[in-house]
Write an enzyme that holds these catalytic residues in place. Structure first.
Site, PDB file in Angstrom:
ATOM      1  N   GLY A  46       0.840  -1.185   0.000  1.00  0.00           N
ATOM      2  CA  GLY A  46       0.000   0.000   0.000  1.00  0.00           C
ATOM      3  C   GLY A  46       0.874   1.233   0.000  1.00  0.00           C
ATOM      4  CD  GLN A  51       3.631   5.518   2.846  1.00  0.00           C
ATOM      5  OE1 GLN A  51       2.606   5.029   2.380  1.00  0.00           O
ATOM      6  NE2 GLN A  51       4.645   4.801   3.298  1.00  0.00           N
ATOM      7  CB  CYS A  99       5.909   1.862   7.423  1.00  0.00           C
ATOM      8  SG  CYS A  99       5.333   3.346   6.596  1.00  0.00           S
ATOM      9  CG  LEU A 100       6.997   0.973   1.342  1.00  0.00           C
ATOM     10  CD1 LEU A 100       6.252   1.385   0.082  1.00  0.00           C
ATOM     11  CD2 LEU A 100       8.089  -0.028   1.026  1.00  0.00           C
ATOM     12  CG  HIS A 141       0.141   0.923   7.437  1.00  0.00           C
ATOM     13  ND1 HIS A 141       1.074   0.504   8.354  1.00  0.00           N
ATOM     14  CD2 HIS A 141       0.829   1.692   6.553  1.00  0.00           C
ATOM     15  CE1 HIS A 141       2.257   1.001   8.042  1.00  0.00           C
ATOM     16  NE2 HIS A 141       2.137   1.732   6.938  1.00  0.00           N
ATOM     17  CD  GLU A 142      -0.506   2.468   2.961  1.00  0.00           C
ATOM     18  OE1 GLU A 142      -0.063   3.633   2.919  1.00  0.00           O
ATOM     19  OE2 GLU A 142       0.236   1.480   3.096  1.00  0.00           O
ATOM     20  CG  HIS A 145       0.971   6.798   5.926  1.00  0.00           C
ATOM     21  ND1 HIS A 145       2.092   7.203   6.620  1.00  0.00           N
ATOM     22  CD2 HIS A 145       1.186   5.495   5.606  1.00  0.00           C
ATOM     23  CE1 HIS A 145       2.947   6.204   6.719  1.00  0.00           C
ATOM     24  NE2 HIS A 145       2.417   5.152   6.115  1.00  0.00           N
TER      25      HIS A 145
END
Length: 175
Positions: A46, A51, A99-100, A141-142, A145
């Site tokens: 995702g 991000q 997480c990226l 999670h997304e 953000h």
């Protein structure tokens, strides 16, 4: 265009993202295209617009098995604009997240298991959808953000935070 992933400490990751007013604008079309390209070269499942440095309410949920998430179910990459959700029950479960934007760290994070999601798709149509399990976790999670939060903000105990190398050892031991 492939964009750099914002890392923990970047201001954009702690800001509430701005609602998208014109889904069909060239700006949003290009943002989505860049998000797809950027996500495709990662092992992520995702991505949220913040991000890649853009404070807009756009996420992509793209669950698929990867070395980071070998048991992830497959879901066609789905763009969600101005998303909202509600838990369908109070059933929270802890499971692993990474997480990226926070490379090298994993943690056990409590999340709703089953959620009802509303969003606009790329064509501007209103969509309602029920998500559960891993895909519900990715969405939440997304969505965090978009609200200036990262998964570490949801961790209940420091003991639930692991380095990636220790996480991989732990997972190998239970497999």
């Amino acid at each position: 265009m492939i964009r750099d992933i914002a890392k923990l400490g970047a201001k954009v990751l702690r800001q509430k993202a701005v609602r998208v007013e014109n889904v069909s604008s060239i700006e949003i079309y290009q943002l989505i295209k860049d998000m797809r390209s950027t996500l495709a070269i990662t092992q992520g499942v995702g991505l949220a617009a913040p991000q890649i440095g853009v404070s807009k309410q756009v996420i992509i949920v793209a669950s698929r098995p990867t070395p980071r998430y070998p048991k992830a179910p497959f879901m066609e990459p789905t763009v969600m604009i101005n998303p909202l959700f509600a838990g369908k029950s109070d059933d929270l479960r802890k499971d692993w997240e990474g997480c990226l934007s926070i490379p090298g760290i994993r943690a056990l994070v409590p999340r709703c298991q089953c959620i009802l999601v509303q969003y606009n798709n790329e064509q501007g149509a209103h969509v309602e959808l029920e998500l559960d399990g891993f895909i519900a976790r990715v969405f939440q999670h997304e969505w965090d953000h978009l609200n200036g939060k990262v998964f570490l903000d949801r961790v209940e105990s420091d003991a639930d935070v692991f380095s990636e190398s220790e996480y991989l050892k732990l997972i190998a031991a239970v497999s």
